[in-house]
Design a protein around this motif. Structure first.
Motif, PDB file in Angstrom:
ATOM      1  N   HIS A  99       0.812  -1.218   0.000  1.00 27.88           N
ATOM      2  CA  HIS A  99       0.000   0.000   0.000  1.00 27.88           C
ATOM      3  C   HIS A  99       0.846   1.269   0.000  1.00 27.88           C
ATOM      4  N   ILE A 100       0.331   2.290  -0.664  1.00 30.47           N
ATOM      5  CA  ILE A 100       0.806   3.668  -0.509  1.00 30.47           C
ATOM      6  C   ILE A 100      -0.378   4.436   0.072  1.00 30.47           C
ATOM      7  N   LEU A 101      -0.212   4.973   1.279  1.00 28.98           N
ATOM      8  CA  LEU A 101      -1.316   5.595   2.003  1.00 28.98           C
ATOM      9  C   LEU A 101      -1.077   7.100   2.092  1.00 28.98           C
ATOM     10  N   VAL A 102      -2.065   7.857   1.667  1.00 31.41           N
ATOM     11  CA  VAL A 102      -1.930   9.313   1.570  1.00 31.41           C
ATOM     12  C   VAL A 102      -3.020   9.976   2.406  1.00 31.41           C
ATOM     13  N   SER A 103      -2.609  10.771   3.389  1.00 27.31           N
ATOM     14  CA  SER A 103      -3.569  11.484   4.224  1.00 27.31           C
ATOM     15  C   SER A 103      -3.710  12.923   3.754  1.00 27.31           C
ATOM     16  N   VAL A 104      -4.940  13.377   3.585  1.00 32.05           N
ATOM     17  CA  VAL A 104      -5.201  14.793   3.295  1.00 32.05           C
ATOM     18  C   VAL A 104      -5.891  15.464   4.486  1.00 32.05           C
ATOM     19  N   ALA A 105      -5.875  14.791   5.630  1.00 28.48           N
ATOM     20  CA  ALA A 105      -6.522  15.331   6.831  1.00 28.48           C
ATOM     21  C   ALA A 105      -5.636  16.398   7.466  1.00 28.48           C
ATOM     22  N   ALA A 106      -6.155  17.581   7.619  1.00 27.64           N
ATOM     23  CA  ALA A 106      -5.375  18.701   8.166  1.00 27.64           C
ATOM     24  C   ALA A 106      -5.013  18.441   9.623  1.00 27.64           C
ATOM     25  N   GLY A 107      -3.773  18.752   9.977  1.00 30.21           N
ATOM     26  CA  GLY A 107      -3.367  18.723  11.372  1.00 30.21           C
ATOM     27  C   GLY A 107      -2.984  17.367  11.923  1.00 30.21           C
ATOM     28  N   VAL A 108      -3.076  16.303  11.129  1.00 30.58           N
ATOM     29  CA  VAL A 108      -2.706  14.965  11.601  1.00 30.58           C
ATOM     30  C   VAL A 108      -1.293  14.677  11.115  1.00 30.58           C
ATOM     31  N   SER A 109      -0.352  14.596  12.044  1.00 28.24           N
ATOM     32  CA  SER A 109       1.066  14.486  11.695  1.00 28.24           C
ATOM     33  C   SER A 109       1.419  13.107  11.160  1.00 28.24           C
ATOM     34  N   LEU A 110       2.552  13.050  10.466  1.00 27.67           N
ATOM     35  CA  LEU A 110       3.055  11.766   9.968  1.00 27.67           C
ATOM     36  C   LEU A 110       3.330  10.808  11.119  1.00 27.67           C
ATOM     37  N   SER A 111       3.871  11.318  12.222  1.00 27.00           N
ATOM     38  CA  SER A 111       4.161  10.438  13.355  1.00 27.00           C
ATOM     39  C   SER A 111       2.888   9.827  13.919  1.00 27.00           C
ATOM     40  N   THR A 112       1.817  10.610  13.960  1.00 24.01           N
ATOM     41  CA  THR A 112       0.537  10.083  14.430  1.00 24.01           C
ATOM     42  C   THR A 112       0.005   9.019  13.475  1.00 24.01           C
ATOM     43  N   LEU A 113       0.096   9.296  12.186  1.00 22.02           N
ATOM     44  CA  LEU A 113      -0.355   8.319  11.197  1.00 22.02           C
ATOM     45  C   LEU A 113       0.419   7.022  11.331  1.00 22.02           C
ATOM     46  N   GLU A 114       1.733   7.137  11.473  1.00 23.35           N
ATOM     47  CA  GLU A 114       2.567   5.933  11.553  1.00 23.35           C
ATOM     48  C   GLU A 114       2.336   5.155  12.846  1.00 23.35           C
ATOM     49  N   GLU A 115       2.009   5.853  13.923  1.00 18.16           N
ATOM     50  CA  GLU A 115       1.703   5.173  15.184  1.00 18.16           C
ATOM     51  C   GLU A 115       0.444   4.323  15.077  1.00 18.16           C
TER      52      GLU A 115
END
Length: 277
Positions: A99-115
């Motif tokens: 997968h390649i996962l792309v977030s367009v949600a404002a204010g949600v950091s990469l570290s949070t996404l990866e956690e």
């Protein structure tokens, strides 16, 4: 056991978890530019309220977020920021290294996404703005620890269909929000003020607003296509003793520059506050 997404020999399938206006704008841009065929786009949302617009584009739809992950290797997460953690927890078990996962949600950091996702997840963050709706967006992207230059190039090539997209360090994403996300409203306020000045001097309202908008559009195109600094173009327009220098003097007296700089600063600081929360 996690479902395996098999790389398809045919055209790439693109998924959208969340089917709001920004997701629709990106999907529309990709389809109109021929980057992906409509039948290879799959979007999910809890209700049919927004999915009907994806169906009108010829896309496939579902109410299952997991189905999007199981069917598509490139997935945009376009939910509201406060909903995204719950959505990621729901789909985490079907995320694979494909997968390649792309977030367009404002204010949600990469570290949070990866956690919230499996350790090998390839994650990127995109900050779009509203003109993506007319394929004239200004976007920046930042990549997570496991997303390489290949993923960034792929995403950049796709998002060119929606406007201009540049890769930046994540620290600059909030600045982009203040400059370009909120900047749409700042430009609208300036366009409105320009038009109202003309209305005050006797021009009909509709005509004044059309000319103000076209003036902004034409100026922006000149700046982008010629690569000029705005000060150079301003100098080209400003003749000694002419109309423009008198108008510029009035803008300086009104503090236009300081007000615009303060607006971007305030919006950026607020974006940083929201990111910390």
């Amino acid at each position: 056991m996690a479902a395996v997404v098999v790389a398809e020999p045919g055209p790439r399938r693109v998924g959208f978890v969340g089917a709001g206006r920004m997701a629709e704008a990106i999907a529309q841009g990709l389809i109109q530019a021929g980057k992906v065929e409509a039948q290879h786009v799959l979007a999910s949302a809890p209700t049919d309220r927004n999915l009907c617009r994806f169906r009108a584009l010829g896309c496939q739809t579902t109410h299952s977020n997991r189905e999007v992950l199981q069917s598509c290797s490139l997935v945009f997460f376009a939910t509201k920021p406060h909903i995204l953690p719950t959505v990621l927890a729901e789909v985490a078990r079907v995320v694979t290294a494909e997968h390649i996962l792309v977030s367009v949600a404002a204010g949600v950091s990469l570290s949070t996404l990866e956690e919230l996702l499996p350790p090998m997840a390839r994650v990127l963050r995109v900050s779009p703005n509203l003109p993506c709706v007319v394929q004239e967006g200004a976007m920046v992207m930042a990549r997570g620890r496991h997303a390489g230059s290949g993923e960034a190039r792929l995403l950049g090539t796709l998002l060119e269909a929606c406007g201009q997209c540049e890769e930046v360090p994540e620290a600059q994403v909030d600045v982009h929000t203040g400059l370009s996300g909120s900047g749409v409203a700042f430009v609208c306020a300036f366009s409105e003020a320009l038009a109202e000045g003309a209305i005050k001097m006797g021009m009909p309202s509709g005509l004044a607003h059309r000319i103000a908008a076209q003036t902004l559009l034409g100026t922006a195109k000149m700046l982008l296509q010629k690569g000029q600094h705005p000060a150079q173009l301003r100098t080209d327009v400003c003749t000694p003793g002419g109309t423009t220098i008198y108008g510029l003097h009035a803008l300086e007296q009104g503090g236009l520059r300081a007000a615009a700089m303060s607006a971007v600063e305030a919006a950026t600081c607020r974006a940083r506050e929201l990111s910390r929360k």
